[in-house]
Design an enzyme around this catalytic site. Structure first.
Site, PDB file in Angstrom:
ATOM      1  N   TYR A 147       0.815  -1.218   0.000  1.00  0.00           N
ATOM      2  CA  TYR A 147       0.000   0.000   0.000  1.00  0.00           C
ATOM      3  C   TYR A 147       0.850   1.270   0.000  1.00  0.00           C
ATOM      4  CZ  TYR A 147      -4.489  -2.394   0.534  1.00  0.00           C
ATOM      5  OH  TYR A 147      -5.611  -3.156   0.326  1.00  0.00           O
ATOM      6  N   SER A 198      -9.540  -8.408  -3.411  1.00  0.00           N
ATOM      7  CA  SER A 198      -8.863  -9.152  -2.337  1.00  0.00           C
ATOM      8  C   SER A 198      -9.353  -8.774  -0.945  1.00  0.00           C
ATOM      9  CB  SER A 198      -7.352  -8.930  -2.423  1.00  0.00           C
ATOM     10  OG  SER A 198      -6.832  -9.434  -3.632  1.00  0.00           O
ATOM     11  N   GLU A 199      -9.382  -7.472  -0.662  1.00  0.00           N
ATOM     12  CA  GLU A 199      -9.782  -7.040   0.687  1.00  0.00           C
ATOM     13  C   GLU A 199     -11.251  -7.351   0.955  1.00  0.00           C
ATOM     14  OE1 GLU A 199      -7.646  -6.395   2.746  1.00  0.00           O
ATOM     15  OE2 GLU A 199      -6.028  -5.133   1.980  1.00  0.00           O
ATOM     16  N   ALA A 200     -12.085  -7.198  -0.056  1.00  0.00           N
ATOM     17  CA  ALA A 200     -13.509  -7.506   0.119  1.00  0.00           C
ATOM     18  C   ALA A 200     -13.725  -8.998   0.332  1.00  0.00           C
ATOM     19  CB  ALA A 200     -14.301  -7.016  -1.089  1.00  0.00           C
TER      20      ALA A 200
END
Length: 294
Positions: A147, A198-200
């Protein structure tokens, strides 16, 4: 008998020579251009089903496999309203995006993050995204997949980068088949795609944020950002819990940025979609009626 031996030897040779990255990888396709809330939910469920280790579960929450389970990778194709597609390659054991592919001048063009290019997995990414050696071309991603690296290229923190179906849809067209695009354009697309894919998949809370704001762009709130940075310690805390009680308080953030102290699995279970792999046994279910849906 001799013929059978020859056939067996040929089959074993094929299995040995065949790259592990090609074993049983099914591409999950999401039509971003014609997306609905239900279709997005189905997309998330498909990722869960293909990524999880079917034998691992803690308190009813599925867990990703260790690095030894095959297939090792997932392919996720995102299609925009103009039928342009970008395919993301994810590591199955953590859902990290390793690179992506589009079509350029009729050839498969692969893009690999800098931190992956310097590893033995580089060849896996290239051959999985673009299997045909006579019809592929590479375009490097000259920065890491973290990030901080992505935010640096975008020029602002991801708290100031909008998410949303229309944003994801428009981002595909800015990359697909384009001869030259800026690193800022690419990094912004990847920031959006990583969080919405990915995060979801890791967090139901983030999936629900996308669904709640489905027809409009939105900024990720403090809870979203904090969950993204805390997946490892959340997974470990749930894995090590004793009959639902965490071994030590887990300090997280609410949507407004205030402190959120988690003491029990059921405090955070509704927000979690997949656990990161943690070695060792854990309680598969809650030893009470706390989870009636299991």
């Amino acid at each position: 008998m001799k013929m059978m031996v020859v056939v067996v030897v040929m089959m074993l040779s094929w299995l040995i020579l065949k790259p592990p990255s090609t074993w049983a990888i099914n591409t999950i396709t999401f039509d971003v251009g014609n997306a609905t809330i239900n279709k997005y939910a189905t997309f998330m469920k498909s990722i869960h089903n293909q990524a999880k280790d079917p034998t691992l579960k803690c308190y009813g929450i599925p867990m990703l496999p260790n690095t030894n389970l095959t297939p090792k990778y997932l392919l996720v194709t995102l299609q925009d309203s103009s039928l342009k597609t970008i395919t993301l390659m994810l590591k199955r054991n953590n859902l990290y995006v390793m690179g992506y592919a589009d079509t350029y001048n009729g050839k498969c063009r692969y893009h690999i993050f800098k931190d992956i290019s310097n590893t033995t997995e580089r060849n896996d990414v290239m051959t999985t995204l673009c299997p045909n050696p006579s019809s592929r071309v590479g375009k490097n991603i000259n920065y890491d997949s973290s990030y901080p690296a992505l935010e640096k290229k975008v020029g602002r923190p991801r708290s100031q980068v909008q998410l949303g179906i229309q944003i994801l849809n428009s981002g595909i067209g800015k990359i697909y088949g384009v001869d030259s695009f800026t690193e800022k354009t690419e990094a912004e697309f990847l920031l959006v795609a990583i969080q919405m894919v990915s995060e979801a998949a890791r967090f139901k809370y983030i999936e629900n944020q996308v669904k709640t704001n489905f027809n409009r762009a939105f900024y990720p709130n403090a809870k979203v950002l904090n969950l993204e940075e805390s997946w490892g310690k959340i997974s470990t805390a749930i894995h090590n819990a004793k009959n639902g009680a965490l071994t030590s308080p887990l300090e997280l953030k609410n949507a407004n940025g205030s402190k959120w102290i988690v003491l029990r699995v059921d405090d955070i279970e509704p927000d979690v979609g997949l656990l990161k792999y943690v070695n060792g046994t854990c309680q598969a279910t809650y030893q009470s009626a706390m989870f009636p849906h299991l």
